[in-house]
Design an enzyme around this catalytic site. Structure first.
Site, mmCIF file in Angstrom:
data_model
loop_
_atom_site.group_PDB
_atom_site.id
_atom_site.type_symbol
_atom_site.label_atom_id
_atom_site.label_comp_id
_atom_site.label_asym_id
_atom_site.label_seq_id
_atom_site.Cartn_x
_atom_site.Cartn_y
_atom_site.Cartn_z
ATOM 1 C CD GLU A 1 -2.563 -1.655 0.156
ATOM 2 O OE1 GLU A 1 -2.673 -0.697 -0.884
ATOM 3 O OE2 GLU A 1 -3.058 -2.768 -0.124
ATOM 4 C CG ASP B 1 1.741 -7.581 -5.381
ATOM 5 O OD1 ASP B 1 1.164 -7.137 -4.421
ATOM 6 O OD2 ASP B 1 1.419 -8.295 -6.484
HETATM 7 ZN ZN LIG Z 1 -2.815 -2.522 -4.410
#
Ligand SMILES: [Zn+2]
Length: 682
Positions: free
Chosen positions: A522, A586
Site C-alpha cells: 500500500e 507487490d
Molecule cells: Zn494494491
C-alpha cells in the site's frame, strides 16, 4: 464427508458454538502443512508454499474462487452473522444502532415474506417508466428513480457522486462519470473473439428472461433485449478503457454546468442536479469534473438516436437488474445464473444469511463494524499492526535516501510525501452517523432503497465542503487494504488484520512476510506509476524532475514486460499495463517488509523453526498469503477487470526479482525463480 455436506455442517456448527470459530491465539500465521516440500522453491515458489493448501482446499460451491483472503472473508461473515442474529432479536433491549442492523438483517432473511411479494416492490418504478411521455423526461426519471442514481460506474446511464478535487485537495466537488452498462466492462461488448461472442449471447438471453419474469411476452422480450444490447454497445464505445483510466490527468475535466449542457444537450442537467436534491443538501455547484467527456458526447448521440420505446426498454432492464437481489427467488436465481454462474463459474447461490450479512455490511457497515471490532479486534492487534507499518515506513525512508537512480530534488519531495502519509488501522476514529436512515422491520426493499439513497445523499452533501481526511471508504470487517492517492493515506480494516494473514501473537517473520508486505504494498502505491503523480497533499501535481521520472518509467516498464509474459488461462496473457501499479506495489512492498523485518529484529537471535530458516519463513508466509483455487470463468473475468495479477504470479513474479529470496533458498542463476534481468524500482 462430501464437501458440500461438510460446508453445511461447518456453517451449522459455527452458528451453534460461537467460540469455536473465533481465532485462537495459537493459530499459526505460517502453516507448514500447507506447503508442498516436494517442489523446488527455486523452480516454482508458489506451489512450494501453497501446494498442500491447494490440495486441501477445494473451491466451495458458493465461491467463484477460494484463497486465503476468501477464507478469512467467510470466517468474518460467520462472526458478523452471530452479531446480527443477536441484534435481530427484538425482545432484547436494543440501542439505535443495534435496532438498525438487527432489523435490516431480520427483513432480509425473511425469505417467505419476500417471496410472497414477487415483483410487486418494483411495480411503482415500472409504472413511472411506462408513464414517461418524451425523452425530455429522462433527466427527471434518472434523478428520482426508486434505485438511486449510481455513485459508481455500472449504474443506469452514468455515475454521479462527489470527489476530492484532483487539483485542490482541500475541496470536494461534484463529478459525473461513464456508466450505464450491464456487463462488467466495455470490452465485453467490443471484443470479437469466440468467448466474448458466447458471453454476449448469454447476456442477451439473460436480459430476455428478466423481461419475461416481469410478465412481458417472449417475442417482446426478444425485441427489448436486442434494444438494450444495441444501446449498451453504443455506450460502451464511448467509454475509456481501464488502462486509460489509470492515468489520472485523463480523468480531470473541470467544466461549468453550462459547458456540460452544451456537451450533452439532450439531457437536462440543471433539472437533474436540482431533482437529485443537491440544492437542498449542500451549496449548489457551478462547476464539476466531467471524468469522461467522450462518453457524455456518445450518450447524447444515443439519446437522440434511439426512440422513447427503446429508452423505456433500457430503463426497465436496469430497474429490474438493480432490484433483482431484493426480489423473489425467480429473480434472484436468474440474476445468479448469469452474473455468478456464467460469468464467474460459481456453482451454487450463497445461502441467504451470507447474502444478508453482506447487505448489512454494505449498507450499515460502520454500525455493524462497531460491534465487530469490539468483539474481534483487540487494542493489542491495533498496536502490533501500527508498529509494523511504522517499521515499513522507516525502511522506505532509508530506501529513498539511498536510491541510486533518483536525484536529490526528487528525493526531497518523495520524503515529504512519505512523511505526510496517514496510517489508518482497524476502524475509523469517528463513526458515521446513521441517525437519518430509517430501517423498518419487514420492509426489505424499502430498507435497501433508503440505504442506497442515504449513501448517495451522504456523498453529495460533501460537495463544496472541505475534505474530511478521517473518513473511511472500507467497512471494518472488510478483508482488503488500500492506499488512497488523493487523501494520501493507507487503510487496513480490522477484517484483514486476522490470522493467517496477521496475528498479534505470532513471531515477527510471518507477520512481516505477509501483512508487512501488504503494508509495504500500500505504501508503494504512493509511488507507483499512478500514485506518484499525486503530491503529499493529494494534489495531481508533478514533483519529479524530468530525468528522474524517465528513470522511474524505465523501471516500471521492466515490470510491465515481465508480467506481460505470464499466461492467465487459454491464450490470455496478463494485461500488464492494467496491473502495473499492483505489480510494482507487490515488488516494492515485499522488499520494504523484508528490510523492515531485518531492522526490527537486528538485535535478536532468530532460530530456524519447522525446518525453515527465519528468512525462508518470511518468504513462505508471503507466498501463503496468495494460496488460491480459482474457477476458469473467474480467471477470464479478472483478466479483463482486475488490476491485480493472478495470485500465482503475485508470489512468483515478486520473489524471482529478489536477490534476498535466492539467497534464502540458495537458488542458482538460470533457475526459474531467478530472473536474469531482475526488476527493481524502490
Ligand atoms: Zn494494491
Amino acid at each position: 464427508m462430501n464437501w458440500k455436506v461438510f460446508a453445511l455442517f461447518l456453517a451449522a456448527l459455527s452458528a451453534a458454538l460461537p467460540a469455536l470459530a473465533q481465532h485462537s491465539s495459537s493459530e499459526p500465521v505460517l502453516d507448514v502443512s500447507a506447503m508442498d516440500k516436494t517442489v523446488d522453491p527455486c523452480v516454482d515458489f508458489y506451489t512450494y508454499s501453497c501446494g498442500g493448501w491447494i490440495k486441501k482446499n477445494p473451491i466451495p460451491p458458493d465461491q467463484p474462487s477460494w484463497g486465503t483472503y476468501e477464507k478469512i472473508e467467510d470466517e468474518n461473515r460467520a462472526q458478523l452473522r452471530r452479531i446480527l442474529e443477536e441484534a435481530a432479536d427484538a425482545k432484547r433491549p436494543r440501542d439505535a444502532l443495534t435496532q438498525k442492523i438487527g432489523d435490516y438483517y431480520a427483513s432480509c432473511i425473511d425469505e417467505a415474506a419476500i417471496e410472497k411479494l414477487g415483483a410487486n416492490p418494483l411495480l411503482p418504478e415500472l409504472q413511472r417508466i411506462a408513464a414517461l411521455r418524451s425523452k425530455q423526461d429522462l433527466s427527471d426519471y434518472a434523478a428520482t428513480t426508486q434505485f438511486p442514481p449510481s455513485l459508481y460506474e455500472g449504474g443506469t446511464l452514468f455515475a454521479f457522486r462527489s470527489n476530492q478535487d484532483y487539483k485542490d485537495s482541500t475541496q470536494v466537488i461534484a463529478e459525473v462519470d461513464q456508466g450505464g452498462l450491464g456487463l462488467p466492462d466495455r470490452d465485453y461488448y467490443l471484443k470479437d473473439d469466440a468467448k466474448s461472442e458466447e458471453l454476449r449471447k448469454a447476456y442477451v438471453t439473460h436480459v430476455e428472461k428478466m423481461f419475461e419474469l416481469l410478465g412481458d411476452k417472449p417475442a417482446d422480450a426478444v425485441t427489448e433485449a436486442a434494444t438494450v444490447m444495441r444501446i449498451e454497445t453504443s455506450l460502451a464505445k464511448g467509454q475509456m478503457t481501464r488502462v486509460e483510466r489509470r492515468d489520472p490527468p485523463k480523468l480531470y475535466h473541470k467544466m461549468s454546468v453550462e459547458e456540460l449542457q452544451k456537451l450533452a444537450p439532450a439531457f437536462n442537467w440543471n433539472a437533474y442536479f436540482t431533482k437529485t436534491g443537491v440544492g437542498s443538501l449542500a451549496s449548489p455547484f457551478a462547476t464539476l469534473n466531467v471524468v469522461t467527456p467522450d462518453y457524455f458526447h456518445i450518450m447524447n448521440e444515443e439519446i437522440e438516436k434511439e426512440n422513447l420505446a427503446g429508452w423505456k426498454a433500457y430503463l426497465r432492464w436496469h430497474a429490474v437488474h438493480n432490484a433483482a437481489r431484493d426480489l423473489s427467488s425467480a429473480f434472484v436465481k436468474e440474476n445468479f445464473n448469469f452474473y455468478m454462474k456464467t460469468l464467474q463459474g460459481q456453482e451454487e447461490l450463497r445461502p441467504r444469511w451470507k447474502r444478508c450479512t453482506n447487505d448489512v455490511d454494505n449498507n450499515l457497515g460502520e454500525a455493524l463494524g462497531q460491534a465487530y471490532v469490539a468483539k474481534y479486534f483487540s487494542p493489542e492487534a491495533k498496536q502490533a499492526a501500527l508498529k509494523i507499518v511504522q517499521q515499513v515506513e522507516a525502511a522506505m525512508q532509508s530506501e529513498i535516501q539511498t536510491l541510486p537512480w533518483m536525484g536529490a530534488a526528487t528525493k526531497k519531495q518523495a520524503l515529504i510525501k512519505l512523511h505526510a502519509i496517514a496510517n489508518k488501522i482497524g476502524y475509523p476514529d469517528k463513526w458515521r452517523d446513521y441517525s437519518a436512515l430509517d430501517i423498518v422491520r419487514g420492509d426489505e426493499i424499502g430498507n435497501s432503497e433508503r440505504a442506497s439513497w442515504f449513501e448517495f445523499h451522504r456523498s453529495l452533501a460533501k460537495i463544496g465542503k472541505p475534505v474530511d481526511r478521517k473518513e473511511w471508504d472500507m467497512t471494518p470487517p472488510t478483508v482488503n487494504a488500500d492506499y488512497d492517492p488523493q487523501r494520501n493515506d493507507i487503510n487496513f480494516p480490522a477484517g484483514v488484520l486476522q490470522p493467517p494473514l496477521f496475528s498479534a501473537f505470532s513471531d515477527a517473520a510471518p507477520n512481516y512476510g505477509d501483512t508487512g508486505a501488504t503494508m509495504g504494498h500500500e505504501l508503494t502505491h504512493a509511488f507507483d506509476d499512478e500514485g506518484s503523480q499525486f503530491d503529499a497533499q493529494g494534489n495531481l501535481r508533478n514533483w519529479w524532475t524530468e530525468a528522474d521520472r524517465k528513470e522511474f518509467e524505465q523501471r516500471a516498464q521492466c515490470v510491465v514486460d515481465q508480467y506481460s509474459s505470464y499466461t492467465i488461462i487459454d491464450d490470455i496473457k496478463i494485461n500488464s499495463k492494467l496491473t502495473n501499479g499492483e505489480d510494482l506495489a507487490d515488488l516494492g512492498g515485499t522488499l520494504l517488509a523484508y528490510l523492515a523485518w531485518k531492522e526490527d529484529t537486528k538485535d535478536q537471535k532468530l532460530e530456524p523453526l519447522d525446518g525453515l530458516t527465519p528468512e525462508q519463513r518470511f518468504f513462505v508466509a508471503y507466498g501463503q498469503g496468495w494460496c488460491t483455487n480459482e474457477r476458469d470463468e473467474n480467471k477470464r473475468l479478472r483478466a479483463t477487470v482486475d488490476p491485480h495479477s493472478p495470485e500465482k504470479f503475485r508470489a512468483n513474479g515478486v520473489v524471482s526479482n529478489m536477490k534476498e529470496f535466492s539467497a534464502a533458498f540458495h537458488c542458482k542463476p538460470g533457475q526459474p525463480m531467478v530472473r536474469e534481468n531482475a526488476c527493481r524500482a524502490w
